[in-house]
Motif scaffolding. Structure first.
Motif, PDB file in Angstrom:
ATOM      1  N   ARG A  67      -3.026  35.223  19.038  1.00  0.00           N
ATOM      2  CA  ARG A  67      -3.222  36.648  18.752  1.00  0.00           C
ATOM      3  C   ARG A  67      -4.150  36.867  17.568  1.00  0.00           C
ATOM      4  O   ARG A  67      -4.585  37.986  17.318  1.00  0.00           O
ATOM      5  CB  ARG A  67      -1.875  37.312  18.434  1.00  0.00           C
ATOM      6  CG  ARG A  67      -0.901  37.386  19.585  1.00  0.00           C
ATOM      7  CD  ARG A  67       0.235  38.345  19.255  1.00  0.00           C
ATOM      8  NE  ARG A  67       0.910  37.973  18.003  1.00  0.00           N
ATOM      9  CZ  ARG A  67       2.006  37.223  17.949  1.00  0.00           C
ATOM     10  NH1 ARG A  67       2.521  36.728  19.077  1.00  0.00           N
ATOM     11  NH2 ARG A  67       2.557  36.939  16.798  1.00  0.00           N
ATOM     12  N   GLY A  68      -4.399  35.812  16.806  1.00  0.00           N
ATOM     13  CA  GLY A  68      -5.230  35.949  15.626  1.00  0.00           C
ATOM     14  C   GLY A  68      -4.460  36.287  14.372  1.00  0.00           C
ATOM     15  O   GLY A  68      -5.059  36.612  13.335  1.00  0.00           O
ATOM     16  N   ASP A  69      -3.121  36.206  14.414  1.00  0.00           N
ATOM     17  CA  ASP A  69      -2.313  36.471  13.224  1.00  0.00           C
ATOM     18  C   ASP A  69      -2.481  35.336  12.216  1.00  0.00           C
ATOM     19  O   ASP A  69      -2.617  34.162  12.590  1.00  0.00           O
ATOM     20  CB  ASP A  69      -0.838  36.590  13.596  1.00  0.00           C
ATOM     21  CG  ASP A  69      -0.537  37.855  14.377  1.00  0.00           C
ATOM     22  OD1 ASP A  69      -1.429  38.704  14.488  1.00  0.00           O
ATOM     23  OD2 ASP A  69       0.597  37.968  14.891  1.00  0.00           O
ATOM     24  N   SER A  70      -2.418  35.682  10.948  1.00  0.00           N
ATOM     25  CA  SER A  70      -2.513  34.664   9.902  1.00  0.00           C
ATOM     26  C   SER A  70      -1.191  33.927   9.765  1.00  0.00           C
ATOM     27  O   SER A  70      -0.128  34.432  10.162  1.00  0.00           O
ATOM     28  CB  SER A  70      -2.884  35.305   8.566  1.00  0.00           C
ATOM     29  OG  SER A  70      -1.821  36.125   8.100  1.00  0.00           O
ATOM     30  N   TYR A  71      -1.273  32.745   9.180  1.00  0.00           N
ATOM     31  CA  TYR A  71      -0.047  31.984   8.905  1.00  0.00           C
ATOM     32  C   TYR A  71       0.870  32.794   7.996  1.00  0.00           C
ATOM     33  O   TYR A  71       2.090  32.817   8.197  1.00  0.00           O
ATOM     34  CB  TYR A  71      -0.404  30.661   8.235  1.00  0.00           C
ATOM     35  CG  TYR A  71       0.784  29.953   7.614  1.00  0.00           C
ATOM     36  CD1 TYR A  71       1.690  29.244   8.397  1.00  0.00           C
ATOM     37  CD2 TYR A  71       1.017  30.025   6.230  1.00  0.00           C
ATOM     38  CE1 TYR A  71       2.790  28.612   7.838  1.00  0.00           C
ATOM     39  CE2 TYR A  71       2.110  29.396   5.663  1.00  0.00           C
ATOM     40  CZ  TYR A  71       2.993  28.686   6.466  1.00  0.00           C
ATOM     41  OH  TYR A  71       4.085  28.064   5.906  1.00  0.00           O
ATOM     42  N   ARG A  72       0.301  33.470   7.010  1.00  0.00           N
ATOM     43  CA  ARG A  72       1.111  34.247   6.064  1.00  0.00           C
ATOM     44  C   ARG A  72       1.903  35.335   6.780  1.00  0.00           C
ATOM     45  O   ARG A  72       3.089  35.548   6.496  1.00  0.00           O
ATOM     46  CB  ARG A  72       0.204  34.858   5.003  1.00  0.00           C
ATOM     47  CG  ARG A  72       0.944  35.632   3.929  1.00  0.00           C
ATOM     48  CD  ARG A  72      -0.020  36.091   2.850  1.00  0.00           C
ATOM     49  NE  ARG A  72       0.672  36.828   1.801  1.00  0.00           N
ATOM     50  CZ  ARG A  72       0.087  37.318   0.713  1.00  0.00           C
ATOM     51  NH1 ARG A  72      -1.227  37.122   0.536  1.00  0.00           N
ATOM     52  NH2 ARG A  72       0.781  37.976  -0.187  1.00  0.00           N
ATOM     53  N   THR A  73       1.277  36.023   7.714  1.00  0.00           N
ATOM     54  CA  THR A  73       1.972  37.069   8.469  1.00  0.00           C
ATOM     55  C   THR A  73       3.090  36.479   9.308  1.00  0.00           C
ATOM     56  O   THR A  73       4.220  36.983   9.316  1.00  0.00           O
ATOM     57  CB  THR A  73       0.976  37.804   9.376  1.00  0.00           C
ATOM     58  OG1 THR A  73      -0.020  38.427   8.563  1.00  0.00           O
ATOM     59  CG2 THR A  73       1.680  38.855  10.218  1.00  0.00           C
ATOM     60  N   GLY A  99       5.938  35.042   7.067  1.00  0.00           N
ATOM     61  CA  GLY A  99       6.625  36.120   6.364  1.00  0.00           C
ATOM     62  C   GLY A  99       7.619  36.840   7.249  1.00  0.00           C
ATOM     63  O   GLY A  99       8.742  37.157   6.829  1.00  0.00           O
ATOM     64  N   GLU A 100       7.232  37.102   8.501  1.00  0.00           N
ATOM     65  CA  GLU A 100       8.140  37.760   9.429  1.00  0.00           C
ATOM     66  C   GLU A 100       9.357  36.883   9.735  1.00  0.00           C
ATOM     67  O   GLU A 100      10.493  37.359   9.787  1.00  0.00           O
ATOM     68  CB  GLU A 100       7.405  38.105  10.724  1.00  0.00           C
ATOM     69  CG  GLU A 100       6.384  39.225  10.561  1.00  0.00           C
ATOM     70  CD  GLU A 100       5.662  39.536  11.850  1.00  0.00           C
ATOM     71  OE1 GLU A 100       5.896  38.810  12.849  1.00  0.00           O
ATOM     72  OE2 GLU A 100       4.873  40.494  11.878  1.00  0.00           O
ATOM     73  N   ARG A 101       9.132  35.596   9.925  1.00  0.00           N
ATOM     74  CA  ARG A 101      10.225  34.698  10.269  1.00  0.00           C
ATOM     75  C   ARG A 101      11.190  34.509   9.107  1.00  0.00           C
ATOM     76  O   ARG A 101      12.412  34.570   9.274  1.00  0.00           O
ATOM     77  CB  ARG A 101       9.664  33.351  10.717  1.00  0.00           C
ATOM     78  CG  ARG A 101       8.944  33.409  12.061  1.00  0.00           C
ATOM     79  CD  ARG A 101       8.495  32.029  12.490  1.00  0.00           C
ATOM     80  NE  ARG A 101       9.639  31.134  12.615  1.00  0.00           N
ATOM     81  CZ  ARG A 101      10.430  31.080  13.692  1.00  0.00           C
ATOM     82  NH1 ARG A 101      10.204  31.857  14.721  1.00  0.00           N
ATOM     83  NH2 ARG A 101      11.440  30.234  13.733  1.00  0.00           N
ATOM     84  N   LEU A 102      10.660  34.267   7.912  1.00  0.00           N
ATOM     85  CA  LEU A 102      11.541  34.021   6.771  1.00  0.00           C
ATOM     86  C   LEU A 102      12.223  35.297   6.305  1.00  0.00           C
ATOM     87  O   LEU A 102      13.341  35.244   5.776  1.00  0.00           O
ATOM     88  CB  LEU A 102      10.740  33.395   5.626  1.00  0.00           C
ATOM     89  CG  LEU A 102      10.141  32.018   5.916  1.00  0.00           C
ATOM     90  CD1 LEU A 102       9.537  31.428   4.642  1.00  0.00           C
ATOM     91  CD2 LEU A 102      11.176  31.058   6.496  1.00  0.00           C
ATOM     92  N   GLY A 103      11.567  36.430   6.511  1.00  0.00           N
ATOM     93  CA  GLY A 103      12.204  37.689   6.147  1.00  0.00           C
ATOM     94  C   GLY A 103      13.481  37.912   6.923  1.00  0.00           C
ATOM     95  O   GLY A 103      14.501  38.353   6.369  1.00  0.00           O
ATOM     96  N   ARG A 104      13.462  37.591   8.205  1.00  0.00           N
ATOM     97  CA  ARG A 104      14.662  37.752   9.025  1.00  0.00           C
ATOM     98  C   ARG A 104      15.773  36.810   8.571  1.00  0.00           C
ATOM     99  O   ARG A 104      16.960  37.123   8.671  1.00  0.00           O
ATOM    100  CB  ARG A 104      14.314  37.492  10.499  1.00  0.00           C
ATOM    101  CG  ARG A 104      15.484  37.680  11.469  1.00  0.00           C
ATOM    102  CD  ARG A 104      15.986  39.112  11.460  1.00  0.00           C
ATOM    103  NE  ARG A 104      17.130  39.286  12.329  1.00  0.00           N
ATOM    104  CZ  ARG A 104      17.052  39.593  13.626  1.00  0.00           C
ATOM    105  NH1 ARG A 104      15.878  39.724  14.199  1.00  0.00           N
ATOM    106  NH2 ARG A 104      18.147  39.761  14.327  1.00  0.00           N
TER     107      ARG A 104
END
Length: 400
Positions: free
Chosen positions: A98-104, A107-112
């Motif tokens: 999708r072109g998402d960055s590693y940071r994005t 961040g979504e995974r660890l936030g959950r």
């Protein structure tokens, strides 16, 4: 009752209809069973007794070695890491497409993972301070806080492996397995220091995690590799217990000289290999079972609050135990020493009470897992949601 069944049927049908045809429901089922295994395992083998004045932690496994097979059923962390590695590797590959960055992505995974942790820490910091101020014995407070915080080591390791997915996704499981074997040889065979065993906290759980990543690449498309994992893991576990001097219990036993779990030993990792093999072999039967709307809805809804259930199940058990102290005398299966097989049926009677307490914790704290967002409206949105981030229903569920 009939009305409740009708409402549940409507909800289940809606969840089932909103789930894309290509979703691998067996993955979610395996993760749900792993969570339930941890919860039931803790409730069955953790005993808070009043034998020493305050509340102290012991286990029926410390008194009856014949109960060790119970730990084989409920020690399901290897399956959790297997599924975690599978979902993380697959999700990272999709994010790159999708072109998402590693940071994005990370961040979504660890936030959950970590949003619900804050609620646990705040409540138990206040509770511990209140108990100490009220004159509760320090040993009792330490016992309770330790039981609450002990699951957090798992989250830290899981988060670390998740963040390292781009680096470890293609690592062969043989490398961390060799590290575990080497550390155990050093500790138990060559008289190495005990602290060396903590290397296995990462290496040991990296084994099933990398197996999950290999699964995402199609490594277990055929049954042969999974059968080999099951057979080799079971044979190695039996040999290590019978002739290698490892304990039979796959969980820690208070007072035992060696724990297979803290830190993980070669026996625990071999047992995990067998578990992973069995889990991979059960994919097709689970997939068939999950075609039933009622079964799938239960799995999907449990996964929506997986971290809440995981983080608060010990609090639920301890709350029931503490309230039970208000009754005259020790309650069987709750405060009594588990030194008899009669303790087991008494304990089983308390499981529904623990579950009810956990349901109250779930109702109070589940919103933290969602980052404060309100629950979706309607059965379809419970699973599918709307917009780009919810395009794959329940996808975020398995990220936690």
């Amino acid at each position: 009752m009939r009305e409740l069944r009708a409402r549940w049927s409507v909800l289940a049908e809606g969840i089932d209809a909103a789930t894309p045809a290509g979703r691998d429901r067996a993955v979610d089922a395996l993760r749900a069973f792993a969570i339930l295994g941890v919860v039931l395992g803790h409730w069955l083998v953790t005993a808070l007794t009043t034998a020493n004045g305050g509340l102290s932690n012991t286990s029926p496994l410390a008194y009856t070695g014949r109960l060790a097979p119970v730990s084989w059923v409920f020690q399901t962390l290897a399956v959790f890491f297997l599924v975690g590695g599978h979902v993380a590797a697959r999700g990272y590959a999709s994010a790159r497409e999708r072109g998402d960055s590693y940071r994005t992505w990370v961040g979504e995974r660890l936030g959950r993972l970590f949003r619900p942790v804050a609620a646990v820490l705040v409540l138990w910091t206040a509770a511990a301070g209140g108990m100490l101020a009220g004159g509760v014995a320090v040993t009792t407070v330490r016992t309770l806080v330790t039981l609450v915080l002990s699951p957090l080591w798992f989250l830290l390791v899981f988060a670390g492996l998740t963040a390292a997915t781009p680096l470890v996704a293609r690592v062969s499981p043989l490398w961390p397995l060799a590290v575990v074997a080497g550390v155990d040889l050093w500790r138990f065979g060559l008289g190495g220091p005990e602290w060396a065993g903590w290397v296995n906290v990462v290496a040991g759980w990296l084994v099933p995690y990398t197996l999950g990543a290999a699964w995402s690449r199609g490594a277990f498309a055929r049954r042969g590799p999974a059968l080999l994992l099951l057979a080799a893991g079971a044979a190695a576990t039996a040999a290590l217990i019978l002739w290698g001097g490892y304990p039979a219990s796959m969980v820690g036993v208070p007072g035992a000289a060696v724990s297979n779990l803290n830190p993980p030993t070669l026996a625990a990792v071999a047992f995990g290999l067998a578990q992973c093999g069995l889990a991979l072999l059960l994919r097709e039967p689970l997939a068939r079972a999950m075609r039933r709307p009622g079964a799938w809805a239960k799995v999907a809804l449990l996964n929506l609050s997986a971290m809440t259930v995981f983080l608060w199940h010990q609090t639920a058990m301890m709350t029931v135990t503490a309230l039970g102290l208000l009754a005259p005398g020790d309650l069987p299966g709750l405060h009594t020493v588990p030194d008899s097989l009669l303790w087991i049926p008494a304990r089983l009677l308390w499981l529904p009470v623990f579950a009810a307490a956990l349901a109250l914790c779930w109702a109070a704290f589940r919103t933290y897992e969602r980052g404060g967002r309100p629950e979706p409206q309607g059965a379809a949105r419970i699973v599918a949601g709307s917009g780009r981030r919810a395009a794959a229903p329940v996808e975020e569920i398995t990220h936690a």
